[in-house]
Design a protein around this motif. Structure first.
Motif, mmCIF file in Angstrom:
data_model
loop_
_atom_site.group_PDB
_atom_site.id
_atom_site.type_symbol
_atom_site.label_atom_id
_atom_site.label_comp_id
_atom_site.label_asym_id
_atom_site.label_seq_id
_atom_site.Cartn_x
_atom_site.Cartn_y
_atom_site.Cartn_z
ATOM 1 N N ARG A 68 0.724 -1.063 -0.128
ATOM 2 C CA ARG A 68 -0.133 -0.480 -0.487
ATOM 3 C C ARG A 68 0.803 0.667 0.021
ATOM 4 O O ARG A 68 -0.008 1.841 0.052
ATOM 5 C CB ARG A 68 -0.708 -0.213 1.092
ATOM 6 C CG ARG A 68 -2.449 -1.585 0.585
ATOM 7 C CD ARG A 68 -2.348 -0.859 2.563
ATOM 8 N NE ARG A 68 -3.904 -1.448 2.581
ATOM 9 C CZ ARG A 68 -3.945 -2.892 2.116
ATOM 10 N NH1 ARG A 68 -3.346 -4.076 1.752
ATOM 11 N NH2 ARG A 68 -5.210 -3.744 2.526
ATOM 12 N N LEU A 69 2.526 1.600 -0.071
ATOM 13 C CA LEU A 69 2.968 2.196 -0.196
ATOM 14 C C LEU A 69 3.862 2.763 -2.050
ATOM 15 O O LEU A 69 3.167 1.643 -2.489
ATOM 16 C CB LEU A 69 3.960 2.222 0.446
ATOM 17 C CG LEU A 69 3.787 1.508 2.055
ATOM 18 C CD1 LEU A 69 5.304 1.653 3.130
ATOM 19 C CD2 LEU A 69 3.557 3.313 2.798
ATOM 20 N N ASP A 70 3.372 3.910 -1.872
ATOM 21 C CA ASP A 70 4.384 4.603 -2.928
ATOM 22 C C ASP A 70 5.376 4.765 -3.044
ATOM 23 O O ASP A 70 6.073 5.531 -2.087
ATOM 24 C CB ASP A 70 3.006 5.682 -3.430
ATOM 25 C CG ASP A 70 3.482 6.614 -4.430
ATOM 26 O OD1 ASP A 70 4.431 5.870 -4.778
ATOM 27 O OD2 ASP A 70 3.380 7.734 -5.130
ATOM 28 N N VAL A 71 6.823 3.595 -3.684
ATOM 29 C CA VAL A 71 7.958 3.699 -4.324
ATOM 30 C C VAL A 71 8.474 4.232 -4.188
ATOM 31 O O VAL A 71 7.626 5.428 -4.652
ATOM 32 C CB VAL A 71 8.540 2.149 -4.370
ATOM 33 C CG1 VAL A 71 9.717 2.155 -3.839
ATOM 34 C CG2 VAL A 71 7.945 0.685 -3.286
ATOM 35 N N ASP A 72 9.379 5.379 -3.357
ATOM 36 C CA ASP A 72 10.534 6.084 -3.774
ATOM 37 C C ASP A 72 9.641 7.530 -3.777
ATOM 38 O O ASP A 72 9.545 9.231 -3.839
ATOM 39 C CB ASP A 72 10.383 6.748 -5.201
ATOM 40 C CG ASP A 72 12.020 5.414 -5.182
ATOM 41 O OD1 ASP A 72 12.356 4.784 -4.684
ATOM 42 O OD2 ASP A 72 11.791 4.807 -6.489
ATOM 43 N N SER A 73 8.561 7.339 -2.779
ATOM 44 C CA SER A 73 7.697 8.617 -2.229
ATOM 45 C C SER A 73 8.005 8.811 -0.688
ATOM 46 O O SER A 73 7.461 8.262 0.090
ATOM 47 C CB SER A 73 6.269 8.626 -2.638
ATOM 48 O OG SER A 73 6.126 8.506 -4.225
ATOM 49 N N CYS A 74 7.608 10.147 -0.562
ATOM 50 C CA CYS A 74 7.974 10.274 1.328
ATOM 51 C C CYS A 74 5.926 10.623 1.741
ATOM 52 O O CYS A 74 5.084 11.219 1.489
ATOM 53 C CB CYS A 74 8.444 11.993 1.310
ATOM 54 S SG CYS A 74 8.619 12.925 2.762
ATOM 55 N N VAL A 75 6.392 9.849 3.603
ATOM 56 C CA VAL A 75 4.853 9.199 3.522
ATOM 57 C C VAL A 75 5.467 10.466 4.756
ATOM 58 O O VAL A 75 6.118 9.764 5.680
ATOM 59 C CB VAL A 75 4.962 8.230 3.892
ATOM 60 C CG1 VAL A 75 3.661 7.662 4.574
ATOM 61 C CG2 VAL A 75 4.900 6.971 2.382
ATOM 62 N N PRO A 76 4.667 11.006 5.662
ATOM 63 C CA PRO A 76 4.773 11.793 6.420
ATOM 64 C C PRO A 76 3.970 10.931 7.589
ATOM 65 O O PRO A 76 2.887 10.764 6.808
ATOM 66 C CB PRO A 76 4.104 13.286 6.338
ATOM 67 C CG PRO A 76 3.204 13.244 5.043
ATOM 68 C CD PRO A 76 4.038 11.581 3.802
ATOM 69 N N LEU A 77 4.504 10.905 8.626
ATOM 70 C CA LEU A 77 3.210 10.515 9.788
ATOM 71 C C LEU A 77 1.992 11.702 9.966
ATOM 72 O O LEU A 77 1.926 12.741 9.599
ATOM 73 C CB LEU A 77 4.443 10.063 11.106
ATOM 74 C CG LEU A 77 5.225 9.044 10.902
ATOM 75 C CD1 LEU A 77 5.655 8.858 12.711
ATOM 76 C CD2 LEU A 77 5.177 8.038 9.871
ATOM 77 N N PRO A 78 0.966 11.383 10.399
ATOM 78 C CA PRO A 78 -0.196 11.989 10.870
ATOM 79 C C PRO A 78 -0.652 12.992 11.667
ATOM 80 O O PRO A 78 0.821 13.301 12.427
ATOM 81 C CB PRO A 78 -1.336 11.260 11.550
ATOM 82 C CG PRO A 78 -0.445 10.242 10.927
ATOM 83 C CD PRO A 78 0.982 9.209 10.600
ATOM 84 N N ALA A 79 -0.515 14.088 11.226
ATOM 85 C CA ALA A 79 -0.250 15.625 11.812
ATOM 86 C C ALA A 79 0.350 15.335 13.489
ATOM 87 O O ALA A 79 -0.995 15.035 14.272
ATOM 88 C CB ALA A 79 -0.941 16.484 11.769
ATOM 89 N N GLY A 80 1.037 15.716 13.828
ATOM 90 C CA GLY A 80 1.560 15.865 15.670
ATOM 91 C C GLY A 80 1.681 14.531 15.626
ATOM 92 O O GLY A 80 2.302 14.937 17.197
#
Length: 133
Positions: A68-80
């Motif tokens: 379910r992840l987009d390889v080579d893309s930044c995945v930020p954690l939820p805000a806070g």
């Protein structure tokens, strides 16, 4: 002597895990064995990146599945949100970032995907990136 001690420890671990795995119908444990002097390693399944809010695999756990992840893309954690411990079982390298934008001016570190458990990140993880092999 060292080989004998390691072989005995491996046999003892096999004797303990095999009946429990057979009873549960599992092919392999989802939790890595704990180090003798370190914290108990947190559960993380094959193909997953697991992040814990607190060090030593404590606190809330977030699980990200490679499918379910987009390889080579930044995945930020939820805000806070942030994480202080991780397990990488994606089969691919994962870089964690102090920055929410995967900015390399802050701290960052790459963990191999072959089964890496890190009980203490040197910084609060706020984003990650999964890399192509």
């Amino acid at each position: 002597m060292r080989t004998t001690v390691l072989a005995a420890a491996a046999l003892a671990l096999t004797a303990v895990l095999t009946p429990a795995m057979a009873d549960a119908g599992a092919a392999a444990p989802a939790t890595a064995p704990a180090a003798a002097s370190g914290p108990r390693l947190g559960p993380c399944g094959p193909g997953e990146l697991c992040l814990w809010a607190k060090s030593d695999f404590k606190g809330a756990r977030s699980t990200y599945e490679l499918a379910r992840l987009d390889v080579d893309s930044c995945v930020p954690l939820p805000a806070g949100a942030s994480a202080e411990a991780l397990a990488n079982r994606t089969g691919r390298p994962v870089t964690t970032y102090q920055s929410e934008e995967c900015d390399e001016t802050g701290e960052f570190e790459t963990y191999p995907g072959s089964g890496t458990w890190a009980p203490r990140s040197p910084y609060r993880i706020r984003a990650f990136k999964v890399w192509e092999n």
